[in-house]
Scaffold this active site. Structure first.
Site, PDB file in Angstrom:
ATOM      1  N   HIS A 150       0.632  -1.662  -0.147  1.00 23.38           N
ATOM      2  CA  HIS A 150      -0.151  -0.371  -0.192  1.00 23.38           C
ATOM      3  C   HIS A 150       1.194   1.136  -0.158  1.00 23.38           C
ATOM      4  O   HIS A 150       2.374   0.995   0.401  1.00 23.38           O
ATOM      5  CB  HIS A 150      -0.628  -0.126   1.111  1.00 23.38           C
ATOM      6  CG  HIS A 150      -0.289   0.449   2.781  1.00 23.38           C
ATOM      7  ND1 HIS A 150       0.207   1.456   3.036  1.00 23.38           N
ATOM      8  CD2 HIS A 150      -0.290  -0.877   3.666  1.00 23.38           C
ATOM      9  CE1 HIS A 150       0.357   1.446   4.475  1.00 23.38           C
ATOM     10  NE2 HIS A 150       0.886  -0.267   4.916  1.00 23.38           N
ATOM     11  N   ASP A 155      -0.662   4.057   0.779  1.00 24.35           N
ATOM     12  CA  ASP A 155      -1.323   4.921   1.673  1.00 24.35           C
ATOM     13  C   ASP A 155      -1.111   4.830   3.300  1.00 24.35           C
ATOM     14  O   ASP A 155       0.166   4.444   3.479  1.00 24.35           O
ATOM     15  CB  ASP A 155      -2.625   5.458   1.359  1.00 24.35           C
ATOM     16  CG  ASP A 155      -3.672   3.530   2.614  1.00 24.35           C
ATOM     17  OD1 ASP A 155      -2.322   2.553   2.424  1.00 24.35           O
ATOM     18  OD2 ASP A 155      -4.117   3.592   3.659  1.00 24.35           O
ATOM     19  N   ASP A 193       6.690   1.520   6.052  1.00 27.12           N
ATOM     20  CA  ASP A 193       4.727   1.701   6.356  1.00 27.12           C
ATOM     21  C   ASP A 193       4.284   2.364   4.952  1.00 27.12           C
ATOM     22  O   ASP A 193       3.378   3.186   6.327  1.00 27.12           O
ATOM     23  CB  ASP A 193       3.911   1.647   7.622  1.00 27.12           C
ATOM     24  CG  ASP A 193       3.438   1.042   7.463  1.00 27.12           C
ATOM     25  OD1 ASP A 193       2.966   0.263   6.411  1.00 27.12           O
ATOM     26  OD2 ASP A 193       2.362   0.427   8.558  1.00 27.12           O
ATOM     27  N   GLU A 244      -5.248   0.775   3.044  1.00 33.72           N
ATOM     28  CA  GLU A 244      -5.168  -0.136   3.421  1.00 33.72           C
ATOM     29  C   GLU A 244      -4.350   0.543   5.888  1.00 33.72           C
ATOM     30  O   GLU A 244      -5.867  -0.214   6.110  1.00 33.72           O
ATOM     31  CB  GLU A 244      -3.305  -0.637   3.527  1.00 33.72           C
ATOM     32  CG  GLU A 244      -3.137  -2.035   4.255  1.00 33.72           C
ATOM     33  CD  GLU A 244      -2.529  -1.835   5.202  1.00 33.72           C
ATOM     34  OE1 GLU A 244      -2.751  -3.404   6.702  1.00 33.72           O
ATOM     35  OE2 GLU A 244      -2.287  -1.353   6.354  1.00 33.72           O
ATOM     36  N   GLU A 245      -4.696   1.537   5.243  1.00 29.61           N
ATOM     37  CA  GLU A 245      -4.013   2.051   6.592  1.00 29.61           C
ATOM     38  C   GLU A 245      -5.689   3.082   7.585  1.00 29.61           C
ATOM     39  O   GLU A 245      -5.595   2.963   8.370  1.00 29.61           O
ATOM     40  CB  GLU A 245      -3.338   3.697   6.977  1.00 29.61           C
ATOM     41  CG  GLU A 245      -2.215   3.225   6.468  1.00 29.61           C
ATOM     42  CD  GLU A 245      -1.801   1.833   7.413  1.00 29.61           C
ATOM     43  OE1 GLU A 245      -1.635   1.827   8.538  1.00 29.61           O
ATOM     44  OE2 GLU A 245      -0.427   1.925   7.435  1.00 29.61           O
ATOM     45  N   GLU A 275       4.804  -5.484   3.514  1.00 33.59           N
ATOM     46  CA  GLU A 275       4.956  -4.719   5.371  1.00 33.59           C
ATOM     47  C   GLU A 275       6.151  -5.316   6.076  1.00 33.59           C
ATOM     48  O   GLU A 275       6.487  -6.872   5.469  1.00 33.59           O
ATOM     49  CB  GLU A 275       3.511  -5.308   5.836  1.00 33.59           C
ATOM     50  CG  GLU A 275       2.165  -5.801   5.039  1.00 33.59           C
ATOM     51  CD  GLU A 275       1.311  -3.705   6.060  1.00 33.59           C
ATOM     52  OE1 GLU A 275       2.371  -3.094   6.808  1.00 33.59           O
ATOM     53  OE2 GLU A 275       0.362  -3.758   5.553  1.00 33.59           O
ATOM     54  N   HIS A 325       4.073   4.171  12.107  1.00 33.78           N
ATOM     55  CA  HIS A 325       3.204   4.762  12.700  1.00 33.78           C
ATOM     56  C   HIS A 325       4.057   5.872  13.325  1.00 33.78           C
ATOM     57  O   HIS A 325       2.844   6.567  13.930  1.00 33.78           O
ATOM     58  CB  HIS A 325       2.233   4.098  13.119  1.00 33.78           C
ATOM     59  CG  HIS A 325       1.717   3.258  12.198  1.00 33.78           C
ATOM     60  ND1 HIS A 325      -0.037   3.320  12.382  1.00 33.78           N
ATOM     61  CD2 HIS A 325       1.875   2.800  11.034  1.00 33.78           C
ATOM     62  CE1 HIS A 325      -0.313   2.315  11.309  1.00 33.78           C
ATOM     63  NE2 HIS A 325       0.803   2.577  10.288  1.00 33.78           N
TER      64      HIS A 325
HETATM   65 ZN   LIG Z   1       0.577  -0.810   6.316  1.00 35.93          ZN
END
Ligand SMILES: [Zn+2]
Length: 378
Positions: A67, A69, A100, A133-134, A162, A351
């Protein structure tokens, strides 16, 4: 040759906070199309998604899922370098998505393009990259897989990129995930005076007896590739402001992270059986509402898992543990399409403010992905 670190930095400069496309999928789509991939945008309900295939439709295909995003950056003032700067200094790439997982996407895209240019395989390489995805994940990877189904596109096996390593490259790959389900238990009795309990039915007594029964013994002892199922009571409420009143209803929430001995439905059945016993003993009715956010799944160790494991061992001098730990990822959708394993970077800064990744790590991941592609089509 495509520089995976440079591509990571360019992707970070696309402000693709979920569900914004931010230019990230356009950048990848142009790059892949230039390299001879057939590229389709498969957006659904304004969620941006990208499908790309090199090689003939219907050919034996190795797939990749990732992903572009990212989660919001949080307090901008807390970042050493602005989160969408893609700043590179002293061998470190800074920015939201550095681990990520714009780096994982960049590493695979770079590996795939170099691979098909240098040693065109007798087969196909498919990329499924989502911009959701997030977020809710409702129109992301699922939408791409639906579109593939409708258009006769198939992956024989798939790597999800990931971050999979806790501390060092090569420590861990994931071959499945625990399931996750939430059960809300409502106990309904009869309100009454605390001094005259024989005229009431206390839902709290029934509910606590029930919860005690749930936590008294483990649900299982684990399986070959899974830890024991974990059950946590995450809330108990009745909202009763009066100390001399037995309330009518009480509610508890139970979250279960389960292994491959269970399904969301089998756990619901078990919880209902136990609830019926408490109801029979107390006269308080216990009802259960279920929400299953993902079933447990496992890609059985076999040739594909072995191939990925042996390449990672060769390139990192560490033999990765085959793990099913951690939270959910889009592998939970891909597993319905084909066998799936997850291998990517070290996830330490996911994150976080000051998310960053060493250039060398992104390049190592690209090499690993390229070796996997070479071996797969050998
Ligand atoms: Zn991820």
């Amino acid at each position: 040759m495509i520089d995976a670190a440079d591509l990571t930095a360019r992707l970070i400069r696309c402000p693709s906070v979920t569900p914004e496309e931010g230019g990230a999928l356009v950048l990848l789509g142009d790059l892949l199309a230039d390299a001879g991939f057939e590229v389709h945008r498969v957006d659904r309900n304004s969620t941006p998604n990208l499908f790309a295939r090199w090689g003939a439709k219907g050919a034996r295909a190795l797939g990749f899922n990732g992903h572009t995003d990212v989660v919001p950056p949080g307090d901008l003032g807390s970042w050493t370098h602005p989160p969408f700067s893609g700043h590179v200094e002293d061998g470190i790439i800074w920015g939201r998505g550095a681990t990520d997982m714009k780096s994982g996407v960049a590493a695979f895209v770079a590996a795939a393009i170099d691979f098909v240019r240098q040693t065109p395989p007798d087969g196909a390489v498919i990329l499924t990259i989502t911009g959701d995805e997030e977020g809710t994940s409702r129109d992301g990877t699922i939408a791409i897989l639906d579109w593939m189904e409708a258009n006769g596109e198939r992956m024989e096996a798939c790597i999800v990129g990931e971050p999979s390593n806790p501390e060092y490259m090569g420590e861990m790959m994931k071959i499945g995930r625990r399931g996750s389900a939430t059960y809300t238990v409502t106990a309904k009795g009869k309100q009454g005076h605390a001094a005259y309990p024989h005229r009431a039915k206390n839902p709290l007594h029934a509910l606590t007896a029930y919860l005690n029964d749930l936590i008294a013994a483990p649900l299982d002892a684990g399986t070959d590739h899974f830890d024991p199922t974990g059950l946590q009571i995450t809330s108990i409420d009745c909202g009763n402001p009066a100390s001399n009143v037995i309330p009518e209803t009480a509610r508890a929430v139970v979250n279960i992270r389960f292994n491959d001995l269970h399904t969301g439905a089998s756990l619901e059945a078990e919880l209902k059986t136990r609830a019926a016993r408490v109801t029979e003993a107390t006269g308080v009715s216990l009802t259960i509402d279920s929400y299953v956010s993902g079933e447990a799944f496992l890609t059985q160790p076999g040739p594909f898992v072995d191939l990925v494991q042996s390449v990672v061992t060769q390139e990192t001098n560490r033999q990765p543990v085959l793990s099913t730990s951690g939270g959910t990822s889009d592998a939970r959708f891909v597993k319905n399409h084909c066998p799936v394993v997850e291998f990517g970077l070290v996830g330490a800064y996911m994150h976080q403010v000051d998310e960053r990744v060493p250039v060398a790590q992104v390049q190592q991941l690209k090499t690993i992905y390229q070796r996997i592609l070479e071996k797969y089509f050998e």
